[in-house]
Design a protein around this motif. Structure first.
Motif, PDB file in Angstrom:
ATOM      1  N   ALA A   1      25.298  22.402 106.501  1.00 58.53           N
ATOM      2  CA  ALA A   1      25.934  23.688 106.213  1.00 58.53           C
ATOM      3  C   ALA A   1      27.414  23.519 105.927  1.00 58.53           C
ATOM      4  O   ALA A   1      27.987  24.243 105.110  1.00 58.53           O
ATOM      5  CB  ALA A   1      25.725  24.643 107.386  1.00 58.53           C
TER       6      ALA A   1
ATOM      7  N   HIS B   1      25.626  21.700 101.389  1.00 56.95           N
ATOM      8  CA  HIS B   1      25.195  23.032 100.975  1.00 56.95           C
ATOM      9  C   HIS B   1      26.373  23.836 100.419  1.00 56.95           C
ATOM     10  O   HIS B   1      26.205  24.616  99.469  1.00 56.95           O
ATOM     11  CB  HIS B   1      24.571  23.776 102.149  1.00 56.95           C
ATOM     12  CG  HIS B   1      23.188  23.324 102.473  1.00 56.95           C
ATOM     13  ND1 HIS B   1      22.488  23.783 103.571  1.00 56.95           N
ATOM     14  CD2 HIS B   1      22.360  22.439 101.858  1.00 56.95           C
ATOM     15  CE1 HIS B   1      21.294  23.200 103.614  1.00 56.95           C
ATOM     16  NE2 HIS B   1      21.201  22.385 102.588  1.00 56.95           N
TER      17      HIS B   1
ATOM     18  N   LYS C   1      18.925  27.702 102.852  1.00 54.62           N
ATOM     19  CA  LYS C   1      20.079  26.803 102.816  1.00 54.62           C
ATOM     20  C   LYS C   1      21.311  27.564 103.294  1.00 54.62           C
ATOM     21  O   LYS C   1      21.851  28.408 102.577  1.00 54.62           O
ATOM     22  CB  LYS C   1      20.272  26.254 101.407  1.00 54.62           C
ATOM     23  CG  LYS C   1      19.142  25.321 100.985  1.00 54.62           C
ATOM     24  CD  LYS C   1      19.372  24.750  99.603  1.00 54.62           C
ATOM     25  CE  LYS C   1      18.255  23.782  99.223  1.00 54.62           C
ATOM     26  NZ  LYS C   1      18.414  23.233  97.857  1.00 54.62           N
TER      27      LYS C   1
ATOM     28  N   GLN D   1      27.121  20.091  92.685  1.00 47.04           N
ATOM     29  CA  GLN D   1      26.209  19.050  93.152  1.00 47.04           C
ATOM     30  C   GLN D   1      25.999  17.916  92.164  1.00 47.04           C
ATOM     31  O   GLN D   1      25.386  16.903  92.500  1.00 47.04           O
ATOM     32  CB  GLN D   1      24.851  19.645  93.543  1.00 47.04           C
ATOM     33  CG  GLN D   1      24.083  20.266  92.391  1.00 47.04           C
ATOM     34  CD  GLN D   1      24.338  21.746  92.255  1.00 47.04           C
ATOM     35  OE1 GLN D   1      25.452  22.198  92.461  1.00 47.04           O
ATOM     36  NE2 GLN D   1      23.303  22.505  91.900  1.00 47.04           N
TER      37      GLN D   1
ATOM     38  N   THR E   1      25.215  27.917 104.668  1.00 47.11           N
ATOM     39  CA  THR E   1      26.524  27.289 104.485  1.00 47.11           C
ATOM     40  C   THR E   1      27.500  27.808 105.530  1.00 47.11           C
ATOM     41  O   THR E   1      27.339  28.908 106.067  1.00 47.11           O
ATOM     42  CB  THR E   1      27.093  27.556 103.077  1.00 47.11           C
ATOM     43  OG1 THR E   1      27.476  28.922 102.953  1.00 47.11           O
ATOM     44  CG2 THR E   1      26.067  27.208 102.010  1.00 47.11           C
TER      45      THR E   1
ATOM     46  N   TYR F   1      21.583  30.524  98.497  1.00 51.37           N
ATOM     47  CA  TYR F   1      22.358  30.078  99.660  1.00 51.37           C
ATOM     48  C   TYR F   1      22.802  31.278 100.495  1.00 51.37           C
ATOM     49  O   TYR F   1      22.991  32.385  99.985  1.00 51.37           O
ATOM     50  CB  TYR F   1      23.558  29.243  99.201  1.00 51.37           C
ATOM     51  CG  TYR F   1      23.128  27.916  98.613  1.00 51.37           C
ATOM     52  CD1 TYR F   1      23.106  26.764  99.383  1.00 51.37           C
ATOM     53  CD2 TYR F   1      22.695  27.829  97.292  1.00 51.37           C
ATOM     54  CE1 TYR F   1      22.685  25.551  98.856  1.00 51.37           C
ATOM     55  CE2 TYR F   1      22.260  26.630  96.755  1.00 51.37           C
ATOM     56  CZ  TYR F   1      22.255  25.495  97.536  1.00 51.37           C
ATOM     57  OH  TYR F   1      21.814  24.301  97.014  1.00 51.37           O
TER      58      TYR F   1
ATOM     59  N   GLN G   1      26.934  22.578  96.890  1.00 47.95           N
ATOM     60  CA  GLN G   1      25.866  23.030  96.001  1.00 47.95           C
ATOM     61  C   GLN G   1      25.990  24.510  95.684  1.00 47.95           C
ATOM     62  O   GLN G   1      25.693  24.949  94.571  1.00 47.95           O
ATOM     63  CB  GLN G   1      24.510  22.742  96.654  1.00 47.95           C
ATOM     64  CG  GLN G   1      24.189  21.263  96.785  1.00 47.95           C
ATOM     65  CD  GLN G   1      23.018  20.998  97.725  1.00 47.95           C
ATOM     66  OE1 GLN G   1      22.520  21.908  98.381  1.00 47.95           O
ATOM     67  NE2 GLN G   1      22.587  19.753  97.806  1.00 47.95           N
ATOM     68  N   LYS G   2      26.433  25.286  96.649  1.00 41.80           N
ATOM     69  CA  LYS G   2      26.525  26.735  96.478  1.00 41.80           C
ATOM     70  C   LYS G   2      27.397  27.121  95.296  1.00 41.80           C
ATOM     71  O   LYS G   2      27.140  28.109  94.616  1.00 41.80           O
ATOM     72  CB  LYS G   2      27.061  27.366  97.769  1.00 41.80           C
ATOM     73  CG  LYS G   2      27.137  28.878  97.739  1.00 41.80           C
ATOM     74  CD  LYS G   2      27.628  29.453  99.052  1.00 41.80           C
ATOM     75  CE  LYS G   2      29.143  29.341  99.203  1.00 41.80           C
ATOM     76  NZ  LYS G   2      29.655  30.133 100.350  1.00 41.80           N
TER      77      LYS G   2
END
Length: 432
Positions: free
Chosen positions: A367, A371, A329, A379, A331, A254, A374-375
């Motif tokens: 973003a 994301h 990806k 998730q 953010t 990310y 998930q970073k």
């Protein structure tokens, strides 16, 4: 609770669901369907008529430093200060806030305080102290800043420190910034040890970088996220950006460019920039004296010069779209709010800058939502999306955010929020 007469934008960059019905049960989305497919109403639970509004995932601030800001306050005020900031974030549609480094005791106290509070606020995720070199950024020569970082030149010590810290925090943050081999830069061996220990404990690692080589070494060490747009060696060429983009996309790493950080540092002390913020709706004329009265206003930012920040900002604005195009990806995180009225406003400015950099509006929303979740490894329950089973965090708008970025970031378009299924609607808000 049931939300009717709403268009659902689920945050997955799929087609919106028009005239939908959304069911929330025990703080999670339990059904999302076209109204025509909804079963007959049983009369159970509250029903909210969105009257043609747009439901999007609640926004995420994926890079800020609330605990660090709080440390400047008197000790007995720090917890309430962070709590108030989390309330302020929710007021602008931000349901989750990711703190990228600060004093552990402040962040733990803030989480405990919010766990007992009855008012609504954004949820806080945090790293605690960051890992840096000896007298590295952000400590430097200021011993008062020591609680915000582990300063280390020993990989074995760093490994043990991560193992001890990991159970108390949500992820690990490293500062990998400085001249290679200098004592103030975290060594590559220490970085590798930190990543290994964090992954052993099931925690993600986010790495602050400066140069392209920092990005490459961080990724090779197993970093899960890169923080800050890097400074190119040749600002006139996009070659470095293309190489970095290919690396990040291939490794699923990310990238959080913090555009608004570099914009603010580059223009610190410029009255014209403040006028631009007013014209763009991010500040009012009444905010200006408060901003110009801050000790940092018009002064050189430590470690990062205005010239360097101009280069990083301009290069990122030119190259983020090509990064997105190859699958990076991205953010949304704001980092500092030195020239903004507040940290929440800085995040809204970041979303605008991502759009101005050429990201399609669905990518801007990603973003600022999934994301970011998930970073930091959240998730599993699909936060940052409006999907069955995900936490019911959402922002209700009166206009289509895929038609104009202003519909997402202009608070006049905000009808209200859901935070873990708890509604905060403006019933009198005029709808489009």
């Amino acid at each position: 609770m049931i939300i009717r007469n709403v268009t659902v934008i689920d945050g997955l960059e799929t087609a919106p669901i028009a005239d939908a019905e959304v069911v929330v049960t025990d703080g999670r989305f339990s059904a999302i369907r076209p109204a025509a497919d909804a079963p007959p109403s049983t009369g159970d639970g509250a029903v909210f008529n969105a009257r043609g509004g747009y439901l999007v995932p609640g926004l995420w601030e994926s890079h800020t430093h609330l605990g660090g800001h709080a440390y400047a306050k008197p000790e007995n005020e720090r917890t309430k200060y962070v709590s108030q900031l989390l309330t302020d974030f929710l007021d602008v549609g931000v349901t989750n806030v990711v703190d990228l480094g600060g004093p552990l005791e402040v962040e733990l106290a803030a989480r405990d305080y919010r766990g007992k509070a009855t008012d609504a606020a954004a949820e806080l995720f945090f790293a605690g102290p960051v890992f840096t070199g000896v007298k590295g950024w952000p400590v430097l020569d200021d011993p008062a800043r020591a609680p915000i970082a582990y300063q280390t030149d020993n990989p074995d010590v760093a490994y043990r420190q991560v193992l001890e810290l990991a159970d108390q925090v949500d992820f690990i943050k490293c500062i990998y910034d400085g001249e290679p081999g200098a004592p103030d830069k975290l060594s590559l061996d220490a970085l590798k040890a930190i990543v290994a220990a964090a992954h052993e404990k099931g925690k993600k690692v986010l790495v602050h970088v400066h140069e392209r080589i920092d990005v490459e070494e961080a990724v090779a060490s197993g970093a899960d996220g890169i923080e800050h747009a890097f400074r190119p060696q040749d600002p006139g060429s996009t070659a470095e950006a293309r190489d970095v983009a290919a690396l990040l996309a291939e490794t699923n790493t990310y990238y959080c460019p913090t555009l608004v950080t570099w914009e603010q540092i580059a223009h610190n002390g410029e009255a014209g920039y403040l006028r631009q913020l007013v014209d763009d709706g991010f500040a009012t004329h009444d905010d200006i004296p408060q901003i110009t009265g801050r000790p940092i206003y018009g002064r050189e930012f430590p470690r990062h010069s205005a010239r360097d920040s101009h280069v990083r900002f301009d290069y990122a604005m030119r190259t983020l779209a090509l990064m997105h195009d190859v699958g990076v990806k991205i953010t949304a995180g704001s980092d500092v709010a030195m020239l903004m009225p507040s940290p929440p406003v800085a995040l809204l400015r970041e979303l605008l800058l991502l759009a101005k950099a050429g990201l399609p509006l669905p990518a801007v929303l990603a973003a600022g939502t999934r994301h970011a979740a998930q970073k930091i490894g959240k998730q599993a329950t699909a936060p940052g999306t409006i999907t069955v089973g995900s936490v019911a965090d959402a922002l209700l708008l009166d206009a289509d955010p895929y038609a104009d970025i202003a519909h997402l970031i202009d608070r006049s378009h905000h009808i209200g929020t859901l935070r873990a299924g708890r509604p905060n609607w403006d019933e009198g808000h005029p709808r489009a």
